[in-house]
Enzyme design. Structure first.
Site, short mmCIF file in Angstrom:
data_model
loop_
_atom_site.label_atom_id
_atom_site.label_comp_id
_atom_site.label_asym_id
_atom_site.label_seq_id
_atom_site.Cartn_x
_atom_site.Cartn_y
_atom_site.Cartn_z
N GLY A 1 7.20 -6.93 1.37
CA GLY A 1 7.07 -7.52 2.67
C GLY A 1 8.37 -7.22 3.63
O GLY A 1 9.20 -6.54 2.95
N GLU B 1 4.60 -2.35 5.20
CA GLU B 1 5.58 -2.92 4.15
C GLU B 1 5.31 -2.34 2.99
O GLU B 1 6.18 -2.01 2.08
CB GLU B 1 6.19 -4.26 4.45
CG GLU B 1 6.66 -4.55 5.71
CD GLU B 1 8.12 -4.25 5.56
OE1 GLU B 1 8.76 -3.73 4.60
OE2 GLU B 1 8.69 -4.23 6.75
N GLU C 1 13.82 -1.04 -6.74
CA GLU C 1 12.55 -0.74 -7.63
C GLU C 1 11.36 -1.35 -7.28
O GLU C 1 11.46 -2.47 -6.84
CB GLU C 1 13.26 -1.03 -9.00
CG GLU C 1 12.14 -1.05 -10.27
CD GLU C 1 13.06 -1.35 -11.60
OE1 GLU C 1 12.01 -1.35 -12.53
OE2 GLU C 1 13.86 -1.90 -11.60
#
Length: 266
Positions: free
Chosen positions: A54, A70, A131
């Site tokens: 997000g 996003e 990650e």
């Protein structure tokens, strides 16, 4: 000449102004387990902590556009166009959170989305994510942070819990469980989705009777499949014209009273 009173402003001076973000609870069933997509934050606050994908809504964007952007920037996964309605992917607005007490930088309003799909592929980190990975929901909820020893950043523990509960509830009354399945599937594969989302084992014969006997839910394809040991099983698909997110099952496929340990309650 009579004195006129100025009309009140449509937006009072006391109205708050704060940024808006979107967060995505992306869920899928992998290896028979309900899993959520998380990213490790590259920037402060909460640098190195796991979080839901997000970020901030940009000028000129709709909320759904921001959620899709996003997700793609941070995980390299793309939501197909039209995922808000029919089709194997399902995207819906979950809830609004904040603005107070959820971000150490100050008041931030977040609009969360729930995204369900049969298979997303492997994520790859990008943007401000160090990650991106799939993690079993049971490792992210019910204890402090699962394998990494810390809870999710911001208020994402609660957002994830709300998303999982929404998914659990919706598959009782709608055909949405098929969003986790390929276009054609066996009843055993569908039962595996219910077991993963609800975190419990279901009686195979009872589930088969309910699923195939519920009007407007499943339609046999006339083909066999399965690919597992033993005789091939009959393949089904959603009944023609069914909107997985809007149709209501009569009677519903109610979950057991107490969920199992695979996806503990928040």
């Amino acid at each position: 000449m009579a004195r006129t009173t100025p009309a009140p402003s449509a937006v009072p001076d006391s109205a708050g102004a704060f940024p808006v973000t979107v967060d995505v609870v992306a869920l899928t069933v992998r290896d028979g387990v309900l899993q959520a997509l998380v990213v490790d934050r590259l920037l402060e606050p909460y640098r190195g902590r796991a979080a839901l994908p997000g970020g901030f809504v940009l000028p000129g964007e709709t909320l759904e556009q921001a959620a899709g952007r996003e997700l793609e920037e941070e995980t390299r996964l793309t939501v197909p166009a039209g995922a808000t309605g029919t089709g194997p992917w399902h995207l819906e607005q979950l809830r609004t959170y904040g603005p107070l007490g959820r971000d150490p930088r100050g008041p931030v309003l977040s609009v969360a989305y729930l995204l369900l799909a049969p298979a997303f592929g492997l994520p790859a980190a990008g943007g401000d994510a160090a990650e991106a990975r799939w993690v079993p929901v049971g490792e992210l909820r019910g204890r402090s942070g699962g394998a990494r020893g810390a809870s999710l950043a911001f208020d994402h523990d609660g957002i994830l819990a709300d998303g999982v509960e929404r998914a659990r509830a919706k598959i009782e009354y709608s055909p949405l469980a098929a969003a986790f399945c390929p276009p054609e599937f066996t009843v055993a594969e569908l039962r595996g989705v219910y077991e993963a989302v609800w975190g419990t084992q279901l009686d195979a014969r009872n589930f088969h009777r309910k699923a195939t006997g519920t009007p407007g839910f499943l339609e046999p394809t006339g083909r066999l499949g399965g690919g597992g040991p033993g005789r091939p099983a009959e393949l089904f698909r959603l009944a023609p014209g069914v909107d997985p997110s809007a149709a209501v099952l009569h009677p519903p496929l109610l979950r057991p009273v107490s969920p199992g340990p695979a996806a503990p309650s928040a």
